[in-house]
Design a protein around this motif. Structure first.
Motif, PDB file in Angstrom:
ATOM      1  N   MET A 185       3.157  28.308  40.656  1.00 17.24           N
ATOM      2  CA  MET A 185       3.587  27.779  41.947  1.00 17.24           C
ATOM      3  C   MET A 185       2.728  28.367  43.071  1.00 17.24           C
ATOM      4  O   MET A 185       2.406  29.556  43.039  1.00 17.24           O
ATOM      5  CB  MET A 185       5.045  28.171  42.139  1.00 17.24           C
ATOM      6  N   MET A 187       2.611  28.506  47.209  1.00 18.67           N
ATOM      7  CA  MET A 187       3.094  28.194  48.556  1.00 18.67           C
ATOM      8  C   MET A 187       2.359  29.022  49.605  1.00 18.67           C
ATOM      9  O   MET A 187       1.975  28.544  50.653  1.00 18.67           O
ATOM     10  CB  MET A 187       4.598  28.519  48.673  1.00 18.67           C
ATOM     11  N   THR A 188       2.192  30.335  49.306  1.00 22.09           N
ATOM     12  CA  THR A 188       1.777  31.290  50.331  1.00 22.09           C
ATOM     13  C   THR A 188       0.312  31.105  50.747  1.00 22.09           C
ATOM     14  O   THR A 188      -0.573  31.082  49.890  1.00 22.09           O
ATOM     15  CB  THR A 188       1.966  32.721  49.785  1.00 22.09           C
ATOM     16  N   GLY A 193       3.445  33.281  54.725  1.00 24.97           N
ATOM     17  CA  GLY A 193       4.076  33.114  53.427  1.00 24.97           C
ATOM     18  C   GLY A 193       5.537  32.728  53.598  1.00 24.97           C
ATOM     19  O   GLY A 193       5.983  31.676  53.145  1.00 24.97           O
ATOM     20  N   SER A 194       6.278  33.570  54.330  1.00 25.11           N
ATOM     21  CA  SER A 194       7.692  33.255  54.545  1.00 25.11           C
ATOM     22  C   SER A 194       7.817  31.951  55.334  1.00 25.11           C
ATOM     23  O   SER A 194       8.656  31.104  55.025  1.00 25.11           O
ATOM     24  CB  SER A 194       8.369  34.374  55.343  1.00 25.11           C
ATOM     25  N   SER A 221      -0.168  33.103  41.627  1.00 27.15           N
ATOM     26  CA  SER A 221      -0.052  33.900  40.402  1.00 27.15           C
ATOM     27  C   SER A 221      -0.200  33.020  39.173  1.00 27.15           C
ATOM     28  O   SER A 221       0.030  31.807  39.223  1.00 27.15           O
ATOM     29  CB  SER A 221       1.303  34.615  40.372  1.00 27.15           C
TER      30      SER A 221
HETATM   31  C1  LIG Z   1       2.285  40.188  43.268  1.00 27.22           C
HETATM   32  C2  LIG Z   1       2.574  38.993  44.107  1.00 27.22           C
HETATM   33  C3  LIG Z   1       2.452  37.744  43.547  1.00 27.22           C
HETATM   34  C4  LIG Z   1       2.727  36.615  44.307  1.00 27.22           C
HETATM   35  N1  LIG Z   1       2.609  35.383  43.726  1.00 27.22           N
HETATM   36  C5  LIG Z   1       2.815  34.276  44.474  1.00 27.22           C
HETATM   37  C6  LIG Z   1       2.658  32.975  43.917  1.00 27.22           C
HETATM   38  O1  LIG Z   1       2.375  32.809  42.725  1.00 27.22           O
HETATM   39  N2  LIG Z   1       2.833  31.904  44.702  1.00 27.22           N
HETATM   40  C7  LIG Z   1       3.155  32.029  46.019  1.00 27.22           C
HETATM   41  O2  LIG Z   1       3.300  31.020  46.683  1.00 27.22           O
HETATM   42  N3  LIG Z   1       3.323  33.245  46.576  1.00 27.22           N
HETATM   43  C8  LIG Z   1       3.156  34.366  45.838  1.00 27.22           C
HETATM   44  N4  LIG Z   1       3.308  35.608  46.405  1.00 27.22           N
HETATM   45  C9  LIG Z   1       3.499  35.695  47.838  1.00 27.22           C
HETATM   46  C10 LIG Z   1       4.882  36.083  48.294  1.00 27.22           C
HETATM   47  O3  LIG Z   1       5.816  35.104  47.965  1.00 27.22           O
HETATM   48  C11 LIG Z   1       4.781  36.360  49.802  1.00 27.22           C
HETATM   49  O4  LIG Z   1       3.962  37.495  49.960  1.00 27.22           O
HETATM   50  C12 LIG Z   1       6.135  36.570  50.425  1.00 27.22           C
HETATM   51  O5  LIG Z   1       6.866  35.373  50.429  1.00 27.22           O
HETATM   52  C13 LIG Z   1       6.011  37.071  51.876  1.00 27.22           C
HETATM   53  O6  LIG Z   1       5.127  36.291  52.598  1.00 27.22           O
HETATM   54  P1  LIG Z   1       3.927  36.975  53.417  1.00 27.22           P
HETATM   55  O7  LIG Z   1       3.195  37.880  52.514  1.00 27.22           O
HETATM   56  O8  LIG Z   1       3.146  35.925  54.097  1.00 27.22           O
HETATM   57  O9  LIG Z   1       4.652  37.898  54.489  1.00 27.22           O
HETATM   58  P2  LIG Z   1       5.264  37.431  55.884  1.00 27.22           P
HETATM   59  O10 LIG Z   1       5.850  36.083  55.773  1.00 27.22           O
HETATM   60  O11 LIG Z   1       4.262  37.657  56.945  1.00 27.22           O
HETATM   61  O12 LIG Z   1       6.452  38.480  56.050  1.00 27.22           O
HETATM   62  C14 LIG Z   1       6.210  39.856  56.319  1.00 27.22           C
HETATM   63  C15 LIG Z   1       7.539  40.558  56.486  1.00 27.22           C
HETATM   64  O13 LIG Z   1       8.221  40.014  57.599  1.00 27.22           O
HETATM   65  C16 LIG Z   1       9.549  39.658  57.249  1.00 27.22           C
HETATM   66  N5  LIG Z   1       9.936  38.498  58.059  1.00 27.22           N
HETATM   67  C17 LIG Z   1       9.363  37.281  58.123  1.00 27.22           C
HETATM   68  N6  LIG Z   1      10.027  36.498  58.977  1.00 27.22           N
HETATM   69  C18 LIG Z   1      11.050  37.232  59.496  1.00 27.22           C
HETATM   70  C19 LIG Z   1      12.092  36.977  60.428  1.00 27.22           C
HETATM   71  N7  LIG Z   1      12.248  35.778  60.991  1.00 27.22           N
HETATM   72  N8  LIG Z   1      12.960  37.977  60.713  1.00 27.22           N
HETATM   73  C20 LIG Z   1      12.843  39.192  60.122  1.00 27.22           C
HETATM   74  N9  LIG Z   1      11.877  39.485  59.238  1.00 27.22           N
HETATM   75  C21 LIG Z   1      10.993  38.507  58.920  1.00 27.22           C
HETATM   76  C22 LIG Z   1       9.501  39.354  55.747  1.00 27.22           C
HETATM   77  O14 LIG Z   1      10.773  39.560  55.138  1.00 27.22           O
HETATM   78  C23 LIG Z   1       8.477  40.386  55.286  1.00 27.22           C
HETATM   79  O15 LIG Z   1       9.122  41.605  55.031  1.00 27.22           O
HETATM   80  C24 LIG Z   1       3.096  36.753  45.662  1.00 27.22           C
HETATM   81  C25 LIG Z   1       3.214  38.019  46.218  1.00 27.22           C
HETATM   82  C26 LIG Z   1       2.969  39.137  45.459  1.00 27.22           C
HETATM   83  C27 LIG Z   1       3.107  40.487  46.078  1.00 27.22           C
END
Ligand SMILES: Cc1cc2nc3c(=O)[nH]c(=O)nc-3n(C[C@H](O)[C@H](O)[C@H](O)COP(=O)(O)OP(=O)(O)OC[C@H]3O[C@@H](n4cnc5c(N)ncnc54)[C@H](O)[C@@H]3O)c2cc1C
Length: 552
Positions: A185, A187-188, A193-194, A221
C-alpha cells in the motif's frame, strides 16, 4: 597451543525456546474460545509449536541481521528494481502464507464467511508476532487489501484467487503465472503522510478507462509485492488505484525504487521510496473517494497493529519472567524480590489486557451486525493508539528485567524494543488515532450506544470499574472532549474496555487476580497511575499473576 578454559556461565539464563506459544498462554486460549474461534484451537496449537522452536527464533534473528538489499540494475545494466532477502525471510514468509495469515478470513465456504475466521487469524498473527514482525508488513497489507479489492469484478476474478492461496511465490513474474501473490500500500508522500489530502501524485485517465500515474511515494513498504494500492489525484480528487508491479503482458510497470529506508527497527522488511513514471493503474472504488476506499484496508491493518503489538508484549513478558525465575541477585532469584515482582506483575497485567482487547476487537471484524460495526469503528483507532503506546514502554521495561543481556542482539527483546514504535507510527500515528476517536464519537450515536452497551455488561463486577464507567458515561453525555484532551479520552475508553474484558474472563483464580489488579491500578481514580510500570502502589496478587503469565 593451550587456550584458556571457557569461563563458567554460572547464573546465566538458558535461552527460552522450544515451547508452545499457544498452549502456554492461558489468556489467549480462553480469549480465542470466548470470541468464537474455539474450533481453531488445534491449528493454533500446531502453529504455536512450530513458531516456538529455536529454529524459528533463529530465522527471525537472521532475517533482521541481514536486511534486504536493493538491486536497481542487473549485470547488463537493465533496470530490475529487485530486492534480495536473506533466505530466513523466505522461510518465515512461507510459514505465514502456509498458515493463511495473509488472507484466510476472506475465504468463503458455499458463499459464507467462516465463523470466527478473523479471531482465529488474529490469534495466529499474535503468535507470529512473538517471533518476527518485519514479515508481518506484507502479511497485514495483503489481508487489508482484500477487503478493498473484493468488490471489484476484475480483481475478484484475476487477482483475489491468487491472494487466497496458501502458496508463497516470491517470483517477480506476471500474475497469471504466479502460484500466490501479496499486496502492499502506498499513501505517504514527502509533503504529508497523516494529511493524505496533500498528496500530489497525479492520475490521468486513458481512453480504455485505465489510468497513468506519475509522482512518488515517500514510504512504500514491501515493494517486492505483486501490486500496491496507491492514492493519487484524479480529476475528481484523491482516488485509490490498484497498481501491479508487472502488466498483464509481462512487462514492468513504471514503478522505480529509488532507495530503501535505513530504519531503527523492522529491519528485515524492505521499506522504499518510489517514483511512478506513467505507471499503469486500475481505479478501485469510486473516483474521487480514494480515502474511504483505502481506509477500508487501513482498518484491518490497524487491527493488526494492535494484535501484533499484543504478540510482542506477550513474548516480552514471557522472556522477562523466564529470566527472573533463573537469575539470582543479592542471594535470591529475581522473581522473589518484591520490587521485581511489582514490575513483572504490572507488565503481565498489561500484556493480558492487550491480548483480550485484540481478540475482542477481531471479533468485531467477524460480524456484520450494526453494533459490531459501530464498535469496531470506535475501538480500532483507540486500541491502536493505546496498545501501541503501552507496547513501547513495556518492551523497554521488559528489556531492563534482563539487565545488560536484554540490550544485546542475542536476545529478542532489543529487537522488539526497536520494533514496537513502528506500530504506533504507521497506519495512523497516535495523535491521528485519537482525533479519529473523537470524530467517531462526535458523529455517531450508534458507536456511543454500542460502546456503552458493551461496557455495561461488566457493571457490578468491580467497584473501580463501576466508578470509571460512570465517569466515562458522564463524559460521553457532556461536552465533547477537545482535541487537546483526545489522548486522555482514548486512554479512558480503552482501559475501560480492557477492564470489562478481564472481568468477564475472570473464571479462575489466576484470571481473577489479573482482573482485580487491572481494576485496582488502571481504573483507579488516582490520576498518578501509569507513570512507570511497577509504581502503582496498589495491593495486587503478584505471585498468582506471575504464575499465570509464565510458569516453568
Ligand atoms: C517503517 C515504516 C514503513 C512505512 N510504510 C508505509 C507504507 O508502506 N505505505 C505508506 O503509505 N506509508 C508507510 N509509512 C508511513 C507512515 O504511515 C507515516 O509515516 C505516518 O502515517 C505519519 O505520516 P508522516 O510521516 O508524514 O508524519 P506527519 O503526518 O507529518 O505527522 C508527524 C506527527 O504529527 C502528528 N500530527 C499530524 N497531524 C496532527 C494533528 N492534526 N494534531 C496533532 N498531531 C498531529 C502525527 O501524529 C505525527 O506524530 C511507513 C512508515 C514507517 C516508519
Amino acid at each position: 597451543m593451550n587456550y584458556p578454559a571457557s569461563p563458567s556461565a554460572d547464573n546465566q539464563t538458558p535461552p527460552l525456546t522450544d515451547y508452545n506459544l499457544f498452549t502456554t498462554d492461558p489468556a489467549l486460549q480462553a480469549s480465542v474460545e470466548a470470541e468464537g474461534a474455539g474450533s481453531g484451537a488445534a491449528r493454533l496449537a500446531a502453529a504455536g509449536a512450530a513458531l516456538g522452536t529455536a529454529a524459528a527464533f533463529e530465522h527471525a534473528r537472521l532475517a533482521n541481521r541481514h536486511p534486504p538489499i536493493l538491486h536497481t540494475f542487473n549485470v547488463r545494466g537493465e533496470r530490475i528494481d529487485a530486492i534480495e532477502f536473506h533466505p530466513s525471510w523466505h522461510v518465515l514468509m512461507q510459514g505465514i502464507v502456509t498458515r493463511g495469515y495473509h488472507s484466510e478470513p476472506w475465504t468463503t465456504v458455499n458463499g459464507q464467511a467462516i465463523r470466527g475466521a478473523h479471531v482465529a487469524r488474529a490469534a495466529g498473527y499474535l503468535l507470529q508476532a512473538q517471533v518476527e514482525c518485519g514479515t508481518l508488513c506484507p502479511t497485514t497489507m495483503t489481508y487489508g487489501a482484500v477487503a478493498a479489492m473484493r468488490r471489484d469484478a476484475w480483481l475478484t476474478s484475476d487477482w483475489v484467487p491468487k491472494l487466497l492461496t496458501h502458496e508463497y511465490d516470491p517470483q517477480d513474474i506476471p500474475i497469471g503465472e504466479k502460484r500466490g501473490a501479496l499486496i502492499g500500500m502506498g499513501m505517504t508522500e514527502k509533503q504529508g503522510g497523516s494529511d493524505v489530502r496533500a498528496n500530489t501524485t497525479k492520475a490521468v485517465r486513458s481512453s480504455d478507462g485505465s489510468y497513468r500515474i506519475s509522482g512518488h511515494k515517500w514510504f512504500f513498504s514491501a515493494p517486492q509485492c505483486d501490486a500496491h494500492l496507491v492514492l493519487a489525484q484524479s480529476e475528481r480528487g484523491l482516488s485509490c488505484f490498484f497498481m501491479p508491479r508487472r502488466l498483464p503482458d509481462g512487462s514492468r510497470n513504471g514503478i522505480f525504487i529509488q532507495r530503501l529506508k535505513d530504519k531503527l527497527g523492522n529491519r528485515s522488511n524492505a521499506s522504499s521510496e518510489v517514483e511512478f513514471v506513467d505507471a499503469w493503474g486500475h481505479l478501485l472504488g469510486e473516483d474521487g473517494r480514494g480515502i474511504p476506499t483505502i481506509l477500508e484496508m487501513g482498518t484491518y491493518t490497524r487491527l493488526d497493529c494492535v494484535t501484533g503489538t499484543a504478540g510482542m508484549m506477550r513474548q516480552a513478558i514471557v522472556q522477562a519472567v523466564h529470566h527472573a525465575r533463573h537469575r539470582r541477585a543479592f542471594g535470591l532469584p529475581l522473581i522473589d524480590q518484591p520490587l521485581m515482582q511489582s514490575v513483572l506483575a504490572d507488565l503481565a497485567i498489561e500484556s493480558e489486557a492487550a491480548t483480550l482487547l485484540a481478540m475482542r476487537l477481531a471479533r468485531a471484524f467477524d460480524s456484520d451486525a450494526d453494533s459490531e460495526i459501530a464498535l469496531r469503528r470506535a475501538l480500532t483507532s483507540a486500541a491502536k493508539f493505546w496498545v501501541c503506546k503501552r507496547g513501547c514502554e513495556l518492551a523497554a521495561e521488559a528489556m531492563e528485567v534482563l539487565g545488560g543481556n536484554g540490550y544485546t542482539e542475542e536476545m529478542p527483546l532489543a529487537r522488539m524494543a526497536r520494533e514496537m514504535p513502528v506500530n504506533s507510527i504507521w497506519e495512523g500515528s497516535g495523535n491521528i488515532m485519537c482525533l479519529d476517536v473523537l470524530r467517531t464519537f462526535a458523529k455517531s450515536s450508534v458507536s456511543r450506544d454500542a460502546v456503552l452497551h458493551e461496557l455495561q455488561l461488566a457493571l457490578g463486577l468491580h467497584r473501580n470499574f463501576d466508578a470509571a464507567f460512570e465517569r466515562f458515561a458522564a463524559q460521553l453525555a457532556g461536552t465533547p472532549p477537545t482535541e487537546a484532551h483526545a489522548r486522555r479520552f482514548a486512554q479512558n475508553f480503552v482501559t475501560l474496555m480492557q477492564g470489562s474484558l478481564l472481568l468477564a474472563a475472570a473464571a479462575n483464580p489466576g484470571a481473577s487476580s489479573v482482573a482485580d489488579a487491572f481494576c485496582a491500578t488502571r481504573l483507579s481514580a488516582d490520576a498518578g497511575w501509569g507513570a512507570v510500570f511497577g509504581a502503582s502502589g496498589a495491593a495486587i496478587d503478584a505471585a498468582m499473576i506471575l504464575d499465570r503469565a509464565w510458569s516453568e
